[in-house]
Design a protein around this motif. Sequence first.
Motif, PDB file in Angstrom:
ATOM      1  N   ASP A  68     -58.281  72.766  24.256  1.00  0.00           N
ATOM      2  CA  ASP A  68     -57.764  73.081  22.920  1.00  0.00           C
ATOM      3  C   ASP A  68     -58.645  74.084  22.188  1.00  0.00           C
ATOM      4  OD1 ASP A  68     -59.408  70.921  20.776  1.00  0.00           O
ATOM      5  OD2 ASP A  68     -59.542  70.688  22.936  1.00  0.00           O
ATOM      6  N   ARG A  69     -59.921  74.197  22.612  1.00  0.00           N
ATOM      7  CA  ARG A  69     -60.811  75.176  21.951  1.00  0.00           C
ATOM      8  C   ARG A  69     -60.382  76.610  22.269  1.00  0.00           C
ATOM      9  NH1 ARG A  69     -65.739  71.516  24.027  1.00  0.00           N
ATOM     10  NH2 ARG A  69     -66.235  70.414  22.103  1.00  0.00           N
ATOM     11  N   LYS A  71     -57.134  77.617  22.425  1.00  0.00           N
ATOM     12  CA  LYS A  71     -55.737  77.793  22.039  1.00  0.00           C
ATOM     13  C   LYS A  71     -55.532  79.120  21.301  1.00  0.00           C
ATOM     14  CE  LYS A  71     -52.036  75.725  19.390  1.00  0.00           C
ATOM     15  NZ  LYS A  71     -51.904  75.951  17.971  1.00  0.00           N
ATOM     16  N   ASP A  72     -56.467  79.488  20.432  1.00  0.00           N
ATOM     17  CA  ASP A  72     -56.294  80.713  19.634  1.00  0.00           C
ATOM     18  C   ASP A  72     -56.902  81.931  20.312  1.00  0.00           C
ATOM     19  OD1 ASP A  72     -57.055  78.775  16.681  1.00  0.00           O
ATOM     20  OD2 ASP A  72     -55.124  79.174  17.641  1.00  0.00           O
ATOM     21  N   GLU A  74     -57.231  85.030  22.567  1.00  0.00           N
ATOM     22  CA  GLU A  74     -56.224  85.913  23.164  1.00  0.00           C
ATOM     23  C   GLU A  74     -56.733  86.708  24.350  1.00  0.00           C
ATOM     24  OE1 GLU A  74     -53.233  86.603  19.376  1.00  0.00           O
ATOM     25  OE2 GLU A  74     -54.379  88.285  20.150  1.00  0.00           O
ATOM     26  N   TRP A 249     -68.939  63.459  22.982  1.00  0.00           N
ATOM     27  CA  TRP A 249     -69.061  64.627  22.112  1.00  0.00           C
ATOM     28  C   TRP A 249     -70.033  64.405  20.972  1.00  0.00           C
ATOM     29  CZ3 TRP A 249     -67.443  65.089  16.941  1.00  0.00           C
ATOM     30  CH2 TRP A 249     -67.478  66.395  16.435  1.00  0.00           C
ATOM     31  N   TRP A 250     -69.945  63.236  20.331  1.00  0.00           N
ATOM     32  CA  TRP A 250     -70.747  63.009  19.142  1.00  0.00           C
ATOM     33  C   TRP A 250     -72.224  62.940  19.510  1.00  0.00           C
ATOM     34  CZ3 TRP A 250     -71.454  63.925  14.487  1.00  0.00           C
ATOM     35  CH2 TRP A 250     -72.150  63.095  13.601  1.00  0.00           C
ATOM     36  N   ARG A 253     -73.486  66.368  20.075  1.00  0.00           N
ATOM     37  CA  ARG A 253     -73.732  67.099  18.844  1.00  0.00           C
ATOM     38  C   ARG A 253     -75.046  66.664  18.227  1.00  0.00           C
ATOM     39  NH1 ARG A 253     -72.607  70.805  19.997  1.00  0.00           N
ATOM     40  NH2 ARG A 253     -73.080  71.646  17.962  1.00  0.00           N
ATOM     41  N   ARG A 254     -75.308  65.367  18.264  1.00  0.00           N
ATOM     42  CA  ARG A 254     -76.558  64.870  17.665  1.00  0.00           C
ATOM     43  C   ARG A 254     -77.754  65.358  18.474  1.00  0.00           C
ATOM     44  NH1 ARG A 254     -75.824  58.752  15.688  1.00  0.00           N
ATOM     45  NH2 ARG A 254     -75.315  58.347  17.841  1.00  0.00           N
ATOM     46  N   GLY A 257     -78.272  68.906  17.582  1.00  0.00           N
ATOM     47  CA  GLY A 257     -78.836  69.016  16.236  1.00  0.00           C
ATOM     48  C   GLY A 257     -80.336  68.731  16.220  1.00  0.00           C
TER      49      GLY A 257
END
Lengths: 297, 536
Positions: A68-69, A71-72, A74, A249-250, A253-254, A257
Amino acid sequence: MGWLRFVLDPPSVPSGVDKKPKTPSTGVYYDTEWSRSLPARLIRRATTVALMKPVIGFFGAPKVIGADRLKDVEGPVVFAANHHSHADTTVLLTTIPSHLRHNLAIAAGADYFFPNRLVGAASALFIGAIPIERQRLSRLSVANTMDAVAAGRNLLVFPEGGRSPDGWGAGHRPGAAFVAMKSDVPVVPVYIDGTGNILPKGKNWPKRSRCAVVFGSPLSPIDDEDARGFATRIESKVAELADEFANGWWQARRNAGSGSTPVLSGPEAGAWRRRWLLGPKPGGRRTTPGPKRWPRI
Amino acid sequence: MSKPRSNPRPGFVLDVDRQTPPILFHHGEGFRLEKLPVGRSRVIYPGEPLHGMDDPDGAIRDALLNPIEDDPLPSLLTPGMKLTIAFDDISLPLPPMARPDVRQRVIEAVLDLVAEAGVDDVHIIAALALHRRMTENELRHAVGDRVYEAFAPHGLLYNHDAEDPENMVILGQTPHGESVQMNRRAAESDLVIYVNINLVSMDGGWKSTATGLSGYEGVKAHHNVHTMRHSKSFMDQDSSELHRSNWRQGEIIKSHGPRIFQIETTVNTNTFGHNGPMSVLQKREWEWSIKDRATFTAMNTGLNAMSSTNRRRIFQSWKAPYEMTSVQAGEVEAVHRRTTEMVYKQHLVPVEGQTDIVTMGLPYLSPYNVNSIMNPILVMVQGLGYFFNLYRGRPVVREGGVAIMSHPTPWEFHPVHHPSYIDFFEQVLADTTDPVEIEQRYEKQFAEDEWYRHLYRTSNAYHGVHPFYMWYWGSHAMEYLSQVIIVGGDPRAVRRLGFKPASTLNDALEMASDVVGSNATVTHLHNPPILMADVS
């Protein structure tokens, strides 16, 4: 059949005449332009759908995360993936989202995929390979890849330069970053997991094992970043994707970070400890004790 | 990916003449083409969908780092703090949008910053007030699989429970005596980040937290007949008592509640796509190509041949290719002013004067039947609640005029999602349809019913009081209009609602002429997509 010999045999060269230098046509000099023609693309698409997808589905059943990352996105883009196995290429050819997959060129080792014209033709036709030199960033390698991107193709590069010998990653070379910066296209980091168990380095026949592909968000160079700096950042993003796959995922991310994302290159240790820390192979041999053997003590 | 027109055209008003082709009407899970009376009808066409943002993720990050009248989000995050993220529930957007949902994009961007700041104590709450609990699939669709899998298994992503006596607090009362009630976790947090999707101008602002995280005590302050009848309309913030009440409650939240960091987004009206078989529904009828006409004919024929269950399944599975048109973050009211401008930019169509009759084709979906059945009460809400109130200034129809709505209005209810609606329809409406009388005689009994409370808390049922709020939603229109006619509806269901059934639009216009005369003027609200009439 004299006419056939006439056609096939090269002419003799008279003395006193400079022999025209033979233009190399294998390795990094192999011309893949023809593989962008419509018939070649149709054959490649048919092979991917009718052959590769079911085969990879049988041997690996890849789990796709993060599509889904894209999707935009091109295109064109440069995909930068870690590299465990020859299965990586076919896994990505069948899992990259379709709006980016059908116009994909693979930067493949010229020495391995283009040793002669026949193998070169098969590589270009069936997987859309373009030759690059793995050991150094040659002008021709860069030209081949940039030509592909300039023609609107997405590019798949394995920045480690070759398959992992022991399941851990090698450092990223700056080639993918360099081509992306020069072509002004983003880089999509990709983490592949489990293909080393399907077709490890040194083996010729695959065996069934689970695998996964994790796509990251596209990256562009920031500020005054050079190719090496950008390559380092791409490598760290691939490591974050590996962490996302392993720990969620979480947690990834931690870890990112707090700067504690596990590195892909593994520990500084001897061969057996590096293998040990990879953990058990999935679907391996029985781990529970078998029946008692003679003698019984 | 579909391509929009290079310059989206604004909405406009078409005067119907002999050359006007039949006009598309939504008719529940189907469509009709209707001829409107020549020379005395007008059709309000919505503006074409605005362009979506090129880099929505970049825009979201920029909004978080450069908020409006507030500090950058990273500066508000500290290790050890108690953080709650609340988000709009299943009722937005409509239809549900294709992945990735806007809420997923925003929540992931927020959590990236939260992770960098080292915040561990994070709860994520679906701010559904008295709506039904969202299912796992619906939560996954809204926030994405990454967020769901990271938080839900640990009980850190969940549906708001307004009936948990341990988990609701009263923050205070407004000078008007309105209680302000809030989810305890949110109320006791150091920071609440609210993630909103603004589909219409009623959404967002203080309504997000004052209503979304509230319970019956707080919601009944403005979800009542008096407030609805003094919201003319509730889409027009300057004329809406609903808006004023929520803003009064917001003052109490500001002084007695948690700090709120509001993130609001708007999407365009690209409901059915620019290309593809459904795109014909968004086109102006005289611009239908031969391919469009063939597609529409095939689609309608196929739908008419199917059972209602299959039709419903097809439509409910549709995911709109909406594109984000704006994102703003920061102080609630400052953010909402900017959001409202963007909503108006997409929706507002200037209209002069009123007509005697308003016609509308009602779609298969309201905010309250996503993945569900549109029962007769929701048909009324969609028409007299939402479509009638999508105006600024004055309604498109004059006071004492007639509303004609087109919908099959089946006598059908979803027993899991709408159990209290069944009893409301069978018992309350069989007795009276007067909203004031209904409020006085029946509301408390349904609101405090233990079985409805149990279903709301443990199943996926709307709260026992919810059908009452739906009835009040239409009370302004019911008071304003002299007659409501439903075309093509189940006659028994239509009569139970207190309206008149008609088989065809012509029959309905004939019936309306008894009230507004034989040369009555007509306004048709063209849909899809939605629009808001700016009536002078």
